[in-house]
Design a protein around this motif. Structure first.
Motif, PDB file in Angstrom:
ATOM      1  N   MET A   1      -3.615  44.992  90.346  1.00 46.65           N
ATOM      2  CA  MET A   1      -2.182  44.871  90.429  1.00 46.65           C
ATOM      3  C   MET A   1      -1.114  45.074  89.345  1.00 46.65           C
ATOM      4  SD  MET A   1      -0.481  41.847  92.440  1.00 46.65           S
ATOM      5  CE  MET A   1      -1.690  40.299  92.032  1.00 46.65           C
ATOM      6  N   LYS A   2      -0.565  45.170  88.789  1.00 45.08           N
ATOM      7  CA  LYS A   2       0.040  44.617  87.505  1.00 45.08           C
ATOM      8  C   LYS A   2       1.429  43.441  87.747  1.00 45.08           C
ATOM      9  CE  LYS A   2      -1.534  48.026  84.964  1.00 45.08           C
ATOM     10  NZ  LYS A   2      -2.219  48.585  84.582  1.00 45.08           N
ATOM     11  N   LEU A   3       1.182  42.606  86.869  1.00 41.74           N
ATOM     12  CA  LEU A   3       2.061  41.539  86.191  1.00 41.74           C
ATOM     13  C   LEU A   3       3.398  41.984  85.475  1.00 41.74           C
ATOM     14  CD1 LEU A   3      -0.465  38.361  85.745  1.00 41.74           C
ATOM     15  CD2 LEU A   3       1.048  39.604  87.910  1.00 41.74           C
ATOM     16  N   SER A   4       4.556  42.129  85.623  1.00 42.22           N
ATOM     17  CA  SER A   4       5.728  42.223  84.978  1.00 42.22           C
ATOM     18  C   SER A   4       5.335  40.361  84.018  1.00 42.22           C
ATOM     19  CB  SER A   4       6.840  42.348  85.887  1.00 42.22           C
ATOM     20  OG  SER A   4       7.867  42.260  84.157  1.00 42.22           O
ATOM     21  N   LEU A   5       6.128  40.180  82.973  1.00 42.50           N
ATOM     22  CA  LEU A   5       5.885  38.969  82.257  1.00 42.50           C
ATOM     23  C   LEU A   5       7.143  39.049  81.374  1.00 42.50           C
ATOM     24  CD1 LEU A   5       3.341  38.811  82.498  1.00 42.50           C
ATOM     25  CD2 LEU A   5       2.618  38.129  80.140  1.00 42.50           C
ATOM     26  N   GLY A   6       7.844  38.109  81.491  1.00 41.71           N
ATOM     27  CA  GLY A   6       9.268  37.747  80.358  1.00 41.71           C
ATOM     28  C   GLY A   6       9.057  36.446  79.723  1.00 41.71           C
ATOM     29  N   ILE A   7       9.563  36.869  78.666  1.00 41.42           N
ATOM     30  CA  ILE A   7       9.228  35.742  77.704  1.00 41.42           C
ATOM     31  C   ILE A   7      10.363  35.404  76.670  1.00 41.42           C
ATOM     32  CG2 ILE A   7       7.656  35.019  75.323  1.00 41.42           C
ATOM     33  CD1 ILE A   7       6.022  36.710  76.071  1.00 41.42           C
ATOM     34  N   GLU A  53      -7.071  37.470  88.432  1.00 39.36           N
ATOM     35  CA  GLU A  53      -7.573  38.312  89.429  1.00 39.36           C
ATOM     36  C   GLU A  53      -8.421  39.299  89.005  1.00 39.36           C
ATOM     37  OE1 GLU A  53      -5.096  38.399  92.717  1.00 39.36           O
ATOM     38  OE2 GLU A  53      -4.593  36.007  92.540  1.00 39.36           O
ATOM     39  N   PRO A  54      -9.404  39.893  89.746  1.00 41.34           N
ATOM     40  CA  PRO A  54     -10.195  40.988  89.536  1.00 41.34           C
ATOM     41  C   PRO A  54      -8.600  42.234  89.517  1.00 41.34           C
ATOM     42  CG  PRO A  54     -11.368  39.318  90.480  1.00 41.34           C
ATOM     43  CD  PRO A  54     -10.230  39.613  91.120  1.00 41.34           C
ATOM     44  N   GLY A  55      -8.187  43.692  88.302  1.00 39.34           N
ATOM     45  CA  GLY A  55      -7.767  44.447  89.288  1.00 39.34           C
ATOM     46  C   GLY A  55      -6.639  43.923  88.420  1.00 39.34           C
ATOM     47  N   GLN A  56      -6.163  42.764  88.496  1.00 40.63           N
ATOM     48  CA  GLN A  56      -5.260  41.650  87.831  1.00 40.63           C
ATOM     49  C   GLN A  56      -4.544  42.562  86.335  1.00 40.63           C
ATOM     50  OE1 GLN A  56      -2.866  38.779  89.805  1.00 40.63           O
ATOM     51  NE2 GLN A  56      -3.141  37.941  86.963  1.00 40.63           N
ATOM     52  N   ASP A  57      -3.384  43.149  85.636  1.00 40.55           N
ATOM     53  CA  ASP A  57      -3.576  43.459  84.016  1.00 40.55           C
ATOM     54  C   ASP A  57      -1.992  43.360  83.479  1.00 40.55           C
ATOM     55  OD1 ASP A  57      -3.255  42.772  81.477  1.00 40.55           O
ATOM     56  OD2 ASP A  57      -4.862  45.526  81.288  1.00 40.55           O
ATOM     57  N   ILE A  58      -1.790  43.191  82.936  1.00 45.00           N
ATOM     58  CA  ILE A  58      -0.339  43.074  82.248  1.00 45.00           C
ATOM     59  C   ILE A  58       0.220  43.887  82.333  1.00 45.00           C
ATOM     60  CG2 ILE A  58       1.180  41.672  80.618  1.00 45.00           C
ATOM     61  CD1 ILE A  58      -1.070  39.873  80.269  1.00 45.00           C
ATOM     62  N   GLY A  59       1.705  44.807  83.486  1.00 45.14           N
ATOM     63  CA  GLY A  59       1.756  46.166  83.165  1.00 45.14           C
ATOM     64  C   GLY A  59       2.452  45.795  82.131  1.00 45.14           C
ATOM     65  N   ARG A  60       4.152  44.917  81.588  1.00 46.99           N
ATOM     66  CA  ARG A  60       4.682  45.180  81.253  1.00 46.99           C
ATOM     67  C   ARG A  60       5.274  43.862  80.426  1.00 46.99           C
ATOM     68  NH1 ARG A  60       9.108  49.106  79.930  1.00 46.99           N
ATOM     69  NH2 ARG A  60       8.764  50.113  82.002  1.00 46.99           N
ATOM     70  N   VAL A  61       5.631  42.751  79.235  1.00 49.55           N
ATOM     71  CA  VAL A  61       5.929  42.408  78.758  1.00 49.55           C
ATOM     72  C   VAL A  61       7.389  42.461  77.787  1.00 49.55           C
ATOM     73  CG1 VAL A  61       5.885  40.211  77.020  1.00 49.55           C
ATOM     74  CG2 VAL A  61       4.130  41.608  77.716  1.00 49.55           C
ATOM     75  N   CYS A  62       8.447  41.928  78.473  1.00 49.15           N
ATOM     76  CA  CYS A  62      10.035  41.916  78.482  1.00 49.15           C
ATOM     77  C   CYS A  62       9.746  41.188  77.529  1.00 49.15           C
ATOM     78  CB  CYS A  62      11.210  41.863  79.346  1.00 49.15           C
ATOM     79  SG  CYS A  62      11.189  44.028  80.195  1.00 49.15           S
ATOM     80  N   LEU A  63      10.626  41.250  76.687  1.00 49.19           N
ATOM     81  CA  LEU A  63      10.949  40.116  75.376  1.00 49.19           C
ATOM     82  C   LEU A  63      12.410  40.033  75.075  1.00 49.19           C
ATOM     83  CD1 LEU A  63       9.494  38.068  72.993  1.00 49.19           C
ATOM     84  CD2 LEU A  63       9.334  40.102  71.860  1.00 49.19           C
ATOM     85  N   GLU A  64      13.399  39.180  74.298  1.00 48.15           N
ATOM     86  CA  GLU A  64      14.009  39.406  74.802  1.00 48.15           C
ATOM     87  C   GLU A  64      14.293  39.382  72.933  1.00 48.15           C
ATOM     88  OE1 GLU A  64      17.719  36.920  76.588  1.00 48.15           O
ATOM     89  OE2 GLU A  64      17.381  35.172  74.119  1.00 48.15           O
ATOM     90  N   ARG A  88       5.816  38.719  68.978  1.00 48.14           N
ATOM     91  CA  ARG A  88       5.714  40.282  68.697  1.00 48.14           C
ATOM     92  C   ARG A  88       4.057  40.522  68.539  1.00 48.14           C
ATOM     93  NH1 ARG A  88       9.672  44.474  67.279  1.00 48.14           N
ATOM     94  NH2 ARG A  88       8.417  45.748  68.211  1.00 48.14           N
ATOM     95  N   GLY A  89       4.054  39.726  67.456  1.00 45.36           N
ATOM     96  CA  GLY A  89       2.633  39.896  67.123  1.00 45.36           C
ATOM     97  C   GLY A  89       2.103  39.269  67.672  1.00 45.36           C
ATOM     98  N   LEU A  94      -2.935  41.855  71.435  1.00 44.97           N
ATOM     99  CA  LEU A  94      -3.440  41.714  72.563  1.00 44.97           C
ATOM    100  C   LEU A  94      -3.386  43.155  73.051  1.00 44.97           C
ATOM    101  CD1 LEU A  94      -2.816  38.194  73.979  1.00 44.97           C
ATOM    102  CD2 LEU A  94      -5.003  38.993  73.225  1.00 44.97           C
ATOM    103  N   GLY A  95      -2.619  44.019  72.532  1.00 45.08           N
ATOM    104  CA  GLY A  95      -2.839  45.301  73.241  1.00 45.08           C
ATOM    105  C   GLY A  95      -1.640  45.446  73.841  1.00 45.08           C
ATOM    106  N   LEU A  96      -0.601  44.377  74.286  1.00 49.44           N
ATOM    107  CA  LEU A  96       0.505  44.610  75.373  1.00 49.44           C
ATOM    108  C   LEU A  96       1.421  45.476  75.180  1.00 49.44           C
ATOM    109  CD1 LEU A  96       0.117  40.673  76.363  1.00 49.44           C
ATOM    110  CD2 LEU A  96      -0.730  42.774  77.411  1.00 49.44           C
ATOM    111  N   PRO A  97       2.534  46.193  76.352  1.00 50.90           N
ATOM    112  CA  PRO A  97       3.221  47.456  76.198  1.00 50.90           C
ATOM    113  C   PRO A  97       4.592  45.792  76.494  1.00 50.90           C
ATOM    114  CG  PRO A  97       1.898  46.876  78.153  1.00 50.90           C
ATOM    115  CD  PRO A  97       1.290  46.425  77.994  1.00 50.90           C
TER     116      PRO A  97
END
Length: 163
Positions: A1-7, A53-64, A88-89, A94-97
């Motif tokens: 499962m991919k997570l969508s992050l907002g920062i 959780e197993p199989g969970q990772d961050i799919g996208r980080v949306c940064l303003e 951003r750094g 961490l290699g996050l998109p």
């Protein structure tokens, strides 16, 4: 499962994670130490989301995507930009998109029929995720940085749904 992050960057910003189904995984105020964005604290938070959780990772980080604001002082603009760069750094290390999103873009897509300001973001989040408490312990008003972060995460989720 991919997570969508907002920062939502900045000292009063926030971090939010939601699933592709739109369920809130968690919300946090921006880690701050010594009057600055705490890069190590943010890195620890983002790492913890990858291993939850197993199989969970961050799919996208949306940064303003931010820019200098009119009538804002040079020192405060530089200080804010430094914090934004730290965010951003950390994501890059961490290699996050990361998807950079101007506030006008995410607000137009997410805050449909609402005012495009902090109050509109709080109103949207309170209606969309009523179980998510936007009021931090010891506070009386909702944390608008967390609300903006949730809206950014929702924007990222909507990008994934459209794919």
């Amino acid at each position: 499962m991919k997570l969508s992050l907002g920062i939502d960057p900045g000292l009063k910003g926030g971090v939010a994670a939601i699933t592709t189904a739109g369920t809130v995984v968690g919300v946090w105020p921006m880690p701050v130490a010594g009057g600055e964005v705490h890069a190590a604290g943010l890195a620890d938070l983002l790492r913890s989301l990858r291993c939850r959780e197993p199989g969970q990772d961050i799919g996208r980080v949306c940064l303003e995507k931010v820019a200098a604001m009119p009538k804002q002082g040079v020192a405060s603009t530089f200080h804010f930009g430094t914090g934004w760069g730290m965010v951003r750094g950390v994501c890059a290390a961490l290699g996050l998109p990361v998807t950079l999103v101007p506030s006008t873009v995410w607000k137009k897509r997410v805050l449909l029929g609402l005012t495009h300001d902090k109050a509109g973001a709080v109103q949207f989040c309170s209606a969309r995720w009523p179980q998510t408490d936007l009021v931090l312990p010891g506070c009386r008003v909702p944390h608008d940085g967390i609300a903006d972060a949730l809206c950014l995460a929702e924007y990222g989720r909507l990008l994934e749904v459209v794919r």
